[in-house]
Write an enzyme that holds these catalytic residues in place. Sequence first.
Site, PDB file in Angstrom:
ATOM      1  N   ASN A  14       0.883  -1.131  -0.040  1.00 24.62           N
ATOM      2  CA  ASN A  14       0.062   0.008   0.174  1.00 24.62           C
ATOM      3  C   ASN A  14       0.961   1.077   0.130  1.00 24.62           C
ATOM      4  OD1 ASN A  14      -2.878  -0.773  -0.105  1.00 24.62           O
ATOM      5  ND2 ASN A  14      -2.392  -1.973   1.680  1.00 24.62           N
ATOM      6  N   LYS A  64       5.669   2.680  25.680  1.00 22.66           N
ATOM      7  CA  LYS A  64       5.106   2.832  24.545  1.00 22.66           C
ATOM      8  C   LYS A  64       5.121   4.388  24.273  1.00 22.66           C
ATOM      9  CE  LYS A  64       0.956   2.632  21.887  1.00 22.66           C
ATOM     10  NZ  LYS A  64       0.650   1.078  21.072  1.00 22.66           N
ATOM     11  N   MET A  87       1.172  -2.026  12.247  1.00 24.94           N
ATOM     12  CA  MET A  87       0.722  -3.211  13.489  1.00 24.94           C
ATOM     13  C   MET A  87       0.899  -2.848  14.750  1.00 24.94           C
ATOM     14  SD  MET A  87      -0.593  -4.993  10.883  1.00 24.94           S
ATOM     15  CE  MET A  87      -1.196  -6.393  12.120  1.00 24.94           C
ATOM     16  N   ASN A 104      -6.423   5.214   8.707  1.00 26.69           N
ATOM     17  CA  ASN A 104      -5.879   3.724   8.608  1.00 26.69           C
ATOM     18  C   ASN A 104      -6.748   3.036   7.668  1.00 26.69           C
ATOM     19  OD1 ASN A 104      -4.566   1.503   9.727  1.00 26.69           O
ATOM     20  ND2 ASN A 104      -6.610   0.849  10.856  1.00 26.69           N
ATOM     21  N   HIS A 106      -7.963  -0.907   7.034  1.00 26.59           N
ATOM     22  CA  HIS A 106      -8.302  -1.968   7.767  1.00 26.59           C
ATOM     23  C   HIS A 106      -8.936  -3.233   6.836  1.00 26.59           C
ATOM     24  CE1 HIS A 106      -8.857  -4.476  11.103  1.00 26.59           C
ATOM     25  NE2 HIS A 106     -10.030  -4.657  10.689  1.00 26.59           N
ATOM     26  N   SER A 133     -11.918  -1.226   4.897  1.00 23.92           N
ATOM     27  CA  SER A 133     -12.535   0.033   5.538  1.00 23.92           C
ATOM     28  C   SER A 133     -11.558   1.045   5.356  1.00 23.92           C
ATOM     29  CB  SER A 133     -13.207  -0.172   6.732  1.00 23.92           C
ATOM     30  OG  SER A 133     -14.360  -1.029   6.743  1.00 23.92           O
ATOM     31  N   ASP A 142      -9.693   0.606  15.614  1.00 20.65           N
ATOM     32  CA  ASP A 142     -10.631   0.465  14.532  1.00 20.65           C
ATOM     33  C   ASP A 142     -12.070   0.822  14.642  1.00 20.65           C
ATOM     34  OD1 ASP A 142      -8.302  -0.680  12.900  1.00 20.65           O
ATOM     35  OD2 ASP A 142      -8.913  -3.079  13.702  1.00 20.65           O
TER      36      ASP A 142
END
Length: 187
Positions: A14, A64, A87, A104, A106, A133, A142
């Site tokens: 992509n 994180k 990911m 995003n 999905h 989507s 999501d």
Amino acid sequence: MKRVAIFASGTGSNFEKIADSKKLKDKIKIELLVCDKKDAAVIKKAEDRNIPTYVFSAKNFSTKEDYEKEILTKVQNLDYIFLAGYMRIISPYFLKNYKKTILNLHPSLLPKYKGKDAIKQAYNAGEKEIGISIHYVNEELDGGEIIAQKSFKVSKEDTLEEITEKVHKLEHELYPNVILKLVEEAL
């Protein structure tokens, strides 16, 4: 022209479709690829196109928030972030500090099959229609506002591999078109 970053973790198909899109050539400039896997094929694709990369390993950071702080310093002046097979879940900390648009892609017809292995989940559930989507990223996995969806009918003969290939074909068609529409509306 809008300045963008693409976040990816894998092969970069992509990424490649966005970077090579003739329609997007005069609309966006990919300033950065952010990747969390040092051996991901997408890195070479970015390098081949002279697109700077930032590659990190989450395990080299205490939290994180620490690696997201680092990423934020690299994308703070960009107009958009497009997730293309990235990911990692974007945290509320990142979203709070990046007020610009994050999209995003999905591989399911949301709200069904959120998270990992969405194509396999849909296939195993015997879905008669499978698709993709494109949505805005928010704090819910999501769960952001859906911008566009596209699907195809599944035949009884379709294997998981064939369905996966069809899903990727839809992604390669729809994502660049959605990005084009988004940036044209913003210009």
